[in-house]
Design an enzyme around this catalytic site. Structure first.
Site, PDB file in Angstrom:
ATOM      1  N   HIS A   1     -11.055  -1.440   5.109  1.00 19.42           N
ATOM      2  CA  HIS A   1     -10.605  -0.809   6.550  1.00 19.42           C
ATOM      3  C   HIS A   1     -11.314   0.599   6.774  1.00 19.42           C
ATOM      4  O   HIS A   1     -11.075   1.102   7.944  1.00 19.42           O
ATOM      5  CB  HIS A   1      -9.073  -0.844   6.666  1.00 19.42           C
ATOM      6  N   ASP A   2     -11.709   1.031   5.815  1.00 27.24           N
ATOM      7  CA  ASP A   2     -12.408   2.444   5.976  1.00 27.24           C
ATOM      8  C   ASP A   2     -13.935   2.300   6.049  1.00 27.24           C
ATOM      9  O   ASP A   2     -14.552   3.414   6.285  1.00 27.24           O
ATOM     10  CB  ASP A   2     -12.047   3.486   4.945  1.00 27.24           C
TER      11      ASP A   2
ATOM     12  N   ASP B   1      -2.718   4.492  -2.341  1.00 23.91           N
ATOM     13  CA  ASP B   1      -3.699   5.395  -1.329  1.00 23.91           C
ATOM     14  C   ASP B   1      -4.246   6.677  -2.000  1.00 23.91           C
ATOM     15  O   ASP B   1      -3.448   7.458  -2.626  1.00 23.91           O
ATOM     16  CB  ASP B   1      -3.075   5.762  -0.054  1.00 23.91           C
TER      17      ASP B   1
ATOM     18  N   GLU C   1      -6.870   4.040  -5.289  1.00 24.73           N
ATOM     19  CA  GLU C   1      -7.928   4.515  -4.464  1.00 24.73           C
ATOM     20  C   GLU C   1      -8.420   5.959  -4.975  1.00 24.73           C
ATOM     21  O   GLU C   1      -7.677   6.831  -4.856  1.00 24.73           O
ATOM     22  CB  GLU C   1      -7.784   4.443  -2.832  1.00 24.73           C
TER      23      GLU C   1
ATOM     24  N   ASP D   1       0.780  -1.108   0.138  1.00 25.87           N
ATOM     25  CA  ASP D   1      -0.058  -0.019  -0.013  1.00 25.87           C
ATOM     26  C   ASP D   1       0.892   1.201   0.001  1.00 25.87           C
ATOM     27  O   ASP D   1       1.694   1.615   1.005  1.00 25.87           O
ATOM     28  CB  ASP D   1      -0.742   0.054   1.182  1.00 25.87           C
TER      29      ASP D   1
HETATM   30  C1  GLC Z   1      -7.147   6.328   2.347  1.00 18.60           C
HETATM   31  C2  GLC Z   1      -7.202   5.254   3.360  1.00 18.60           C
HETATM   32  C3  GLC Z   1      -7.514   5.539   4.841  1.00 18.60           C
HETATM   33  C4  GLC Z   1      -6.624   6.699   5.053  1.00 18.60           C
HETATM   34  C5  GLC Z   1      -6.866   7.739   4.255  1.00 18.60           C
HETATM   35  C6  GLC Z   1      -5.402   8.829   4.338  1.00 18.60           C
HETATM   36  O1  GLC Z   1      -8.560   6.576   2.365  1.00 18.60           O
HETATM   37  O2  GLC Z   1      -7.842   3.968   2.979  1.00 18.60           O
HETATM   38  O3  GLC Z   1      -7.423   4.520   5.735  1.00 18.60           O
HETATM   39  O4  GLC Z   1      -7.178   7.336   6.235  1.00 18.60           O
HETATM   40  O5  GLC Z   1      -6.548   7.202   2.897  1.00 18.60           O
HETATM   41  O6  GLC Z   1      -4.372   8.308   4.153  1.00 18.60           O
END
Ligand code: GLC
Ligand code: CA
Length: 544
Positions: free
Chosen positions: A319-320, A196, A245, A96
């Protein structure tokens, strides 16, 4: 780059997967001890959330060193052994890469704060405007998106926590540093990467912009496609699996990000389907899921991505997110059926399915009763924001109970024993009290379990080219609670119907005569005009 179409990915939240050394925190050796379990799920790739050195303000999404292992999670030797052992089992890791921002503890930021101009240009520092921050922007975890540094008399931008300063991708030196990170992990044998919040990396050219949530002004920015293409081609990522993402993105951009002709990514995560229960778009305002928009979002993203030659990452949980069975399914009477229905819907779509640890067991939300049980910076910040908005403590806890990211971060439930077999010691975050019933051990021994159903779904994708490669059209089931689609490949046709309701639902005559590919009730009905509560069934049509 198309080699992944029959693959599935398993996501591990390292901190909560398996603790090997009894400190209550999941670690790399814990993952090593569970590789054969992961293999048994029929997945090809394992995405690990960040395990790099970090002050853990955002649980590792605040990286202070991109090319080392946080001692909390193990050593570089453990990491190398983990990669080699997975490789022997025919699985590859996706690491990641948190490249939109670093931790404020990263040496680059420390040098920037000391006034070193080279490193100040690694970040986004701006002068005050009328004695105030350059814009009136809100960061994602609440609070302003600019922080003032007195010694420099400048503000720096952070789309997330103040301890997560945003990198300046306009600076070619920054881009080179990040490419070297990719090269480092590639050399270690990593098979792919998750990036990310990748669509936030290109910031506006000028900050003469209105107030609002910061990410709204930074998403899919003017240089983002260029930056991604450069990173991918310069590091030879085109032969690997990559997923970006993409926060609050658009279909057109995701087609560009993932169409192989553009040399960007293998696929994208988008999140619109996970906002259908946000009242007025506010995550912290509860509303029952709007099934009509849920269906129309899937229809648009599935059909249009196909037309544009793009590729989706398909998923419910990560995880979010709170747990999907608690959110769009039923934790009670129809727990098993609804978890399997939700899995069927995702796994038979066009795209690469992601399974988030514990989803394959039907793990539920945490059901925390007190704010002390929460660990996430976002949950804790918003608890206070909700109180400031005038909500009672009880109501604020109710919102967190449904929306907090910690719902998806409780320890993996391995057994009915102490701490669900996750750790000998008290875990860093609590567990829901249902682990006596919902755990790997119990589901291994039940042929009809959610776990075994997920295994069947990944096997189907491997065996059936219509699932892996077919086109997709959404069908009108005649009932807004029943989602239906067909998959098409040459002369083959498969119809999938999923009842998102706890009631028996009437449907139009859309199920063809043919072979039942899978279903979540024993003995699925054919040519029936009714589906049972949360029923899901896939039928391959007879060749006419
Ligand atoms: C993404 C991750 C999340 C994190 C954010 C900032 O959305 O999945 O867990 O808090 O980025 O890095
Ligand atoms: Ca540990």
């Amino acid at each position: 780059m198309n080699g992944f179409k029959n693959s599935a990915v398993y996501q591990i939240y390292v901190k909560s997967f398996c603790d090997s050394n009894g400190d209550g925190i999941g670690d790399l050796n814990g993952i090593r001890s569970k590789l054969s379990y992961i293999k048994s799920l029929g997945v090809d790739y394992i995405w690990l959330t960040p395990f790099f050195p970090s002050p853990m303000v955002d649980n590792g999404y605040d990286v202070s060193d991109y090319t080392a292992v946080n001692p909390m999670f193990g050593t570089m030797a453990d990491c190398e052994a983990m990669i080699a052992e997975a490789d022997e089992l025919g699985m590859g890791f996706m690491f990641d890469m948190v490249f939109n921002h670093t931790s404020s503890e990263h040496e680059w930021f420390k040098k920037a704060l000391s006034g070193d101009p080279k490193y100040m240009d690694y970040y986004i520092f701006r002068d005050s405007v009328d004695g105030k921050a350059p814009t009136d922007w809100i960061a994602s975890f609440g609070g302003p998106a600019w922080d003032y540094v007195e010694s420099l008399d400048k503000w720096y931008l952070h789309l997330f926590d103040p301890k997560q300063p945003d990198l300046n991708w306009e600076n070619p030196e920054v881009r080179e540093e990040l490419k070297n990170v990719i090269r480092f992990w590639k050399d270690k044998g990593v098979k792919g990467f998750r990036f990310d919040v990748l669509n936030l990396i290109s910031k506006p050219a000028s900050f003469d912009l209105p107030a609002g949530p910061a990410h709204r002004f930074c998403k899919d920015g003017w240089h983002v496609h260029e930056f991604i293409r450069e990173m991918v081609t310069d590091t030879g990522l085109e032969d690997m699996v990559t997923v970006g993402e993409m926060a609050s993105t658009t279909l057109d951009n995701c087609i560009r990000y993932s169409n192989p002709r553009n040399h960007e990514l293998s696929m994208c995560f988008s999140f619109h389907h996970l906002k259908v229960d946000y009242r007025n778009g506010d995550k912290w305002a509860l509303m029952p899921p709007d099934l009509v928009s849920l269906r129309s979002l899937f229809k648009a993203w599935q059909e249009e991505m196909e037309k544009g030659g793009g590729w989706n990452a398909v998923f419910w949980d990560n995880h979010d997110q709170p747990r999907v069975v608690s959110r769009f399914g039923d934790e009670g009477k129809y727990w098993k059926q609804s978890a399997k229905m939700l899995a069927t819907f995702i796994h038979l779509l066009r795209g690469t399915p992601y399974i988030y640890q514990g989803e394959e067991l039907g793990m539920t939300n945490a059901h925390f009763a007190s704010i002390d049980q929460y660990r996430d910076v976002e949950a804790i910040n918003y608890f206070h924001i909700l109180l400031d908005r005038g909500e009672t403590e009880e109501d604020a806890l109710k919102v967190l109970g449904e929306r907090a990211r910690d719902n998806g971060r409780t320890p993996m439930q391995w057994t009915a024993g102490k701490n669900a077999g996750f750790s000998e010691a008290e875990p860093w975050i609590g567990l829901p009290d249902n682990y006596g019933r919902i755990n790997v051990e119990a589901e291994e021994s039940d042929p009809d379990s959610i776990l075994n159903y997920y295994r069947e779904l990944t096997r189907l994708r491997k065996e059936s080219s219509i699932i892996a490669e077919g086109g997709i059209r959404f069908l009108d089931s005649g009932n807004e609670k029943v989602f239906a689609y067909e998959r098409l490949l040459a002369k083959d046709r498969m119809v999938v119907v999923c009842n998102f309701s706890a009631e028996e639902e009437k449907i139009a005559d859309i199920l063809p005569e043919g072979r039942v590919v899978c279903g979540n009730y024993a003995d699925p009905p054919l040519h029936s005009d009714k589906l049972r509560p949360y029923e899901a069934v896939a039928v391959e049509a007879l060749q006419s």
